[in-house]
Design a protein around this motif. Sequence first.
Motif, PDB file in Angstrom:
ATOM      1  N   PHE A  50      20.581 -26.138  11.021  1.00 41.73           N
ATOM      2  CA  PHE A  50      22.007 -26.320  10.761  1.00 41.73           C
ATOM      3  C   PHE A  50      22.842 -26.141  12.023  1.00 41.73           C
ATOM      4  CE2 PHE A  50      20.549 -26.064   6.480  1.00 41.73           C
ATOM      5  CZ  PHE A  50      21.488 -26.768   5.734  1.00 41.73           C
ATOM      6  N   PRO A  70      18.356 -30.667   9.150  1.00 39.38           N
ATOM      7  CA  PRO A  70      17.934 -29.711   8.123  1.00 39.38           C
ATOM      8  C   PRO A  70      17.019 -30.329   7.058  1.00 39.38           C
ATOM      9  CG  PRO A  70      20.277 -29.480   8.543  1.00 39.38           C
ATOM     10  CD  PRO A  70      19.814 -30.639   9.357  1.00 39.38           C
ATOM     11  N   HIS A  71      17.331 -31.575   6.644  1.00 36.60           N
ATOM     12  CA  HIS A  71      16.509 -32.144   5.570  1.00 36.60           C
ATOM     13  C   HIS A  71      15.095 -32.447   6.052  1.00 36.60           C
ATOM     14  CE1 HIS A  71      16.494 -36.418   6.817  1.00 36.60           C
ATOM     15  NE2 HIS A  71      17.665 -36.152   7.325  1.00 36.60           N
ATOM     16  N   SER A  74      13.353 -29.116   6.045  1.00 36.05           N
ATOM     17  CA  SER A  74      13.092 -28.778   4.643  1.00 36.05           C
ATOM     18  C   SER A  74      11.859 -29.513   4.132  1.00 36.05           C
ATOM     19  CB  SER A  74      14.326 -29.133   3.814  1.00 36.05           C
ATOM     20  OG  SER A  74      14.081 -29.004   2.456  1.00 36.05           O
ATOM     21  N   LYS A  75      11.744 -30.785   4.537  1.00 31.33           N
ATOM     22  CA  LYS A  75      10.595 -31.576   4.106  1.00 31.33           C
ATOM     23  C   LYS A  75       9.285 -31.056   4.697  1.00 31.33           C
ATOM     24  CE  LYS A  75      11.817 -35.356   1.606  1.00 31.33           C
ATOM     25  NZ  LYS A  75      12.242 -34.864   0.322  1.00 31.33           N
ATOM     26  N   VAL A  79      12.419 -23.844   3.947  1.00 33.93           N
ATOM     27  CA  VAL A  79      13.651 -24.041   3.196  1.00 33.93           C
ATOM     28  C   VAL A  79      14.479 -22.768   3.211  1.00 33.93           C
ATOM     29  CG1 VAL A  79      14.625 -24.706   0.968  1.00 33.93           C
ATOM     30  CG2 VAL A  79      12.469 -25.688   1.719  1.00 33.93           C
ATOM     31  N   ARG A  80      15.774 -22.910   3.448  1.00 28.51           N
ATOM     32  CA  ARG A  80      16.638 -21.740   3.539  1.00 28.51           C
ATOM     33  C   ARG A  80      17.487 -21.589   2.282  1.00 28.51           C
ATOM     34  NH1 ARG A  80      22.185 -22.450   6.958  1.00 28.51           N
ATOM     35  NH2 ARG A  80      22.372 -20.317   6.226  1.00 28.51           N
ATOM     36  N   PHE A  82      21.382 -19.716   1.162  1.00 28.75           N
ATOM     37  CA  PHE A  82      22.629 -19.374   1.838  1.00 28.75           C
ATOM     38  C   PHE A  82      23.120 -17.986   1.440  1.00 28.75           C
ATOM     39  CE2 PHE A  82      22.427 -23.941   1.878  1.00 28.75           C
ATOM     40  CZ  PHE A  82      22.899 -24.277   3.129  1.00 28.75           C
ATOM     41  N   GLN A  86      25.783 -21.337  -2.427  1.00 25.50           N
ATOM     42  CA  GLN A  86      26.315 -22.701  -2.430  1.00 25.50           C
ATOM     43  C   GLN A  86      25.775 -23.476  -3.628  1.00 25.50           C
ATOM     44  OE1 GLN A  86      28.272 -23.652   0.108  1.00 25.50           O
ATOM     45  NE2 GLN A  86      27.835 -22.150   1.685  1.00 25.50           N
ATOM     46  N   VAL A  99      17.360 -30.630  -8.486  1.00 26.92           N
ATOM     47  CA  VAL A  99      17.627 -31.240  -7.180  1.00 26.92           C
ATOM     48  C   VAL A  99      16.574 -30.780  -6.179  1.00 26.92           C
ATOM     49  CG1 VAL A  99      19.245 -31.397  -5.259  1.00 26.92           C
ATOM     50  CG2 VAL A  99      20.094 -31.532  -7.607  1.00 26.92           C
ATOM     51  N   GLY A 100      16.233 -29.503  -6.239  1.00 25.71           N
ATOM     52  CA  GLY A 100      15.176 -28.997  -5.375  1.00 25.71           C
ATOM     53  C   GLY A 100      13.834 -29.619  -5.722  1.00 25.71           C
ATOM     54  N   TYR A 102      13.204 -32.456  -7.018  1.00 30.25           N
ATOM     55  CA  TYR A 102      13.144 -33.877  -6.644  1.00 30.25           C
ATOM     56  C   TYR A 102      12.636 -34.058  -5.214  1.00 30.25           C
ATOM     57  CZ  TYR A 102      15.499 -36.128 -10.623  1.00 30.25           C
ATOM     58  OH  TYR A 102      15.810 -36.650 -11.837  1.00 30.25           O
ATOM     59  N   ARG A 147      16.286 -22.872  -6.505  1.00 32.50           N
ATOM     60  CA  ARG A 147      16.403 -24.224  -5.951  1.00 32.50           C
ATOM     61  C   ARG A 147      15.468 -24.393  -4.758  1.00 32.50           C
ATOM     62  NH1 ARG A 147      22.669 -25.289  -5.070  1.00 32.50           N
ATOM     63  NH2 ARG A 147      22.063 -24.098  -3.264  1.00 32.50           N
ATOM     64  N   ALA A 148      15.464 -23.368  -3.876  1.00 39.41           N
ATOM     65  CA  ALA A 148      14.618 -23.449  -2.693  1.00 39.41           C
ATOM     66  C   ALA A 148      13.145 -23.451  -3.101  1.00 39.41           C
ATOM     67  CB  ALA A 148      14.910 -22.278  -1.756  1.00 39.41           C
ATOM     68  N   THR A 151      11.349 -26.693  -4.235  1.00 39.53           N
ATOM     69  CA  THR A 151      10.906 -27.690  -3.265  1.00 39.53           C
ATOM     70  C   THR A 151       9.465 -27.446  -2.831  1.00 39.53           C
ATOM     71  OG1 THR A 151      11.605 -26.423  -1.341  1.00 39.53           O
ATOM     72  CG2 THR A 151      13.259 -27.875  -2.321  1.00 39.53           C
TER      73      THR A 151
ATOM     74  N   ARG B 183      16.386 -39.942  -9.542  1.00 38.25           N
ATOM     75  CA  ARG B 183      16.459 -38.990  -8.452  1.00 38.25           C
ATOM     76  C   ARG B 183      17.620 -39.333  -7.518  1.00 38.25           C
ATOM     77  NH1 ARG B 183      11.797 -37.717  -4.031  1.00 38.25           N
ATOM     78  NH2 ARG B 183      11.749 -39.941  -3.662  1.00 38.25           N
ATOM     79  N   ASN B 194      27.841 -30.236  -3.034  1.00 37.30           N
ATOM     80  CA  ASN B 194      27.673 -29.356  -1.876  1.00 37.30           C
ATOM     81  C   ASN B 194      26.712 -29.988  -0.870  1.00 37.30           C
ATOM     82  OD1 ASN B 194      27.089 -27.235  -0.069  1.00 37.30           O
ATOM     83  ND2 ASN B 194      27.724 -25.787  -1.635  1.00 37.30           N
ATOM     84  N   GLU B 199      21.395 -30.856   1.965  1.00 33.59           N
ATOM     85  CA  GLU B 199      20.581 -30.989   3.182  1.00 33.59           C
ATOM     86  C   GLU B 199      19.452 -29.951   3.179  1.00 33.59           C
ATOM     87  OE1 GLU B 199      20.110 -32.322   6.408  1.00 33.59           O
ATOM     88  OE2 GLU B 199      21.260 -34.079   5.844  1.00 33.59           O
ATOM     89  N   ALA B 200      19.836 -28.709   2.823  1.00 36.19           N
ATOM     90  CA  ALA B 200      18.860 -27.626   2.874  1.00 36.19           C
ATOM     91  C   ALA B 200      17.700 -27.887   1.919  1.00 36.19           C
ATOM     92  CB  ALA B 200      19.527 -26.295   2.530  1.00 36.19           C
ATOM     93  N   LEU B 201      17.972 -28.648   0.849  1.00 33.07           N
ATOM     94  CA  LEU B 201      16.916 -28.919  -0.123  1.00 33.07           C
ATOM     95  C   LEU B 201      16.175 -30.218   0.191  1.00 33.07           C
ATOM     96  CD1 LEU B 201      18.774 -27.802  -3.345  1.00 33.07           C
ATOM     97  CD2 LEU B 201      16.984 -26.591  -2.123  1.00 33.07           C
ATOM     98  N   GLY B 202      16.351 -30.709   1.406  1.00 35.10           N
ATOM     99  CA  GLY B 202      15.543 -31.838   1.846  1.00 35.10           C
ATOM    100  C   GLY B 202      16.132 -33.206   1.557  1.00 35.10           C
ATOM    101  N   ILE B 203      17.408 -33.253   1.192  1.00 39.50           N
ATOM    102  CA  ILE B 203      18.010 -34.568   0.925  1.00 39.50           C
ATOM    103  C   ILE B 203      18.570 -35.137   2.224  1.00 39.50           C
ATOM    104  CG2 ILE B 203      19.829 -35.791  -0.302  1.00 39.50           C
ATOM    105  CD1 ILE B 203      19.610 -33.664  -2.495  1.00 39.50           C
TER     106      ILE B 203
END
Lengths: 244, 334
Positions: A50, A70-71, A74-75, A79-80, A82, A86, A99-100, A102, A147-148, A151, B183, B194, B199-203
């Motif tokens: 970030f 960051p993405h 994450s991939k 994974v962080r 906050f 958030q 969302v995580g 996915y 969420r984290a 993933t 998705r 947000n 981004e943090a979750l890989g998007i």
Amino acid sequence: MLNVSGVTKRFGGLTAVSSVDLNVQEGEIVSLIGPNGAGKTTLFAMVAGFLKCDEGQVTFDQVSINGMKPHQISKLGMVRTFQITQPFAGLTTLENIMVGAYSNTSDSEVAREKAEKVAETVGMKSLLSQGADGLTVAGRKRLELARALATDPKLLLLDEVMAGLNPTEIDEIVAVIKSIRATGVTIFLIEHVMKAVMNLSDRTYVLNDGKLIASGTPSTVAEDPQVIEAYLGHGAAEAMVAKS
Amino acid sequence: MSALGKNMMLLLAGAVLLMVAPAFIVSKFYIDVLTLIFFTAYLGQSWNILGGYAGQFSFGGVMFFGTGAYASSILLTTFGVPPIIGIVVAIFAGALLGFIVGFMSFRSGLKGSYFALITLAFAELLRVLANSVEFTGGGVGLFLKYAPGLSNLQFETPTGFYYFALLLLFISIAIALWLERSRFGAQLVAIRENEDAAEALGINTLRCKIYAIMIMGAMGGAAGTFYAQKYLYLDPPIAYSIHLSVEMLLVTIVGGMGTVFGPLIGAFVLHVVNEIARHFIDTPGLSLIVYGFILIIIISYLPNGLIGMFKKKLKQTDASALDKLKSDQGDGNA
């Protein structure tokens, strides 16, 4: 697994993080502590992509991740969460966690199942249909974690997931973190709650004014005079020794 | 029957109703009004994908419409390419423009009002350009020949255009339904709610936003061809009118942003209100004031749009039904 060497960040004239070296090995729980404003979150933000490092190298699984988005990081499996939660406020807990989930599947049924499983791990099963904006502080912290976790990370960066929780809630989340580690996820966490730090971490790094001042097992670090002074002020270490 | 099955049945019933409606509506005027409602709802949906789902408000949505309209019209007048092929080119032209605008603005991190303003600037820039170059016909505009036929996407009766607009509407609703379940849709909503967390979750937030604006562009491009073939005239103030940019966001906001049927409901209500105001008020301009007044009321009292109002009620009935179910089970156990 994670290697940070000589990482520096300056904001104008202020050096927030100054040539920090640290590492996290696979399977460990490593904590990063330090007084407010020590640069912990800044360091996390750089590791997760970030913020850009002004100097130094960050590698994850032998891959240099300097300059990655960051993405992308994450991939790769780091994974962080906050410190200031958030949540996706307009969505439900389930949708947030999905969302995580996915991140590894495009199938919404698979993502839903994964999210439900993760919700069970972190103890949010009964809150799945609740709107994220209606969650308590403890709920939001758990949601960050869930969420984290959805993933399927290799390394979790947890930024003060216990801040603002009461002692019972802290005990609960400590148990959750232990169970996550038991599934083979490595954990690097920033924490102020010393009970949890002592209880959880294999190793601890102490950051003060942007510099690492100590590292080692939690108990040796807690006795380190430099660390005591960082928290309690100059002369405190001698006073404590004199007292005991 | 499951709730989903019930919704599907309602959806199908609505679609069939709209498909057979022209058989019962004699007045050409009403057919035309409905056509216009579908057209606006379609454009609203295109805005909704980027604005409602992905949370990136654009104020220059008309740029895709105008570019698509010019693309197929120039192909027709200069090269004799039939609009049925022209509309495909228009779709690609809109998507390409979407890519350019999206890449330039999202890559430099523009969001919120800055992004809205940059899209407005792009639309204005294109209007000025269209006015000053020769191949668009400049200020004189382009006149298209009246030659009804499917390959020209022109129809002898208003009913033909009605079905053309209805087809566009169905496609737009299908896209929105897909977003609700996929998705990609979830990722757009995550970005809206947000961006850092997404981004943090890989998007890949940049890529998702660019895809969203490209879909919006492609849809707008097709709308441009529709309009040009219906009204047979195009000039820069029509092709890049701010009014249309505003209308597509207005119907969506009034109906409900980030919902499948928000744009359609908003378009329906606003057009009907507009027609009624025009019909009953003779003083010129006064109808616009009434229209504006109703808008103010809707926006200040229904921040989630008209759909938001219904959803609230639905949720309440859902909750009471659940309570009833629970108490029933309780009785059974006792």
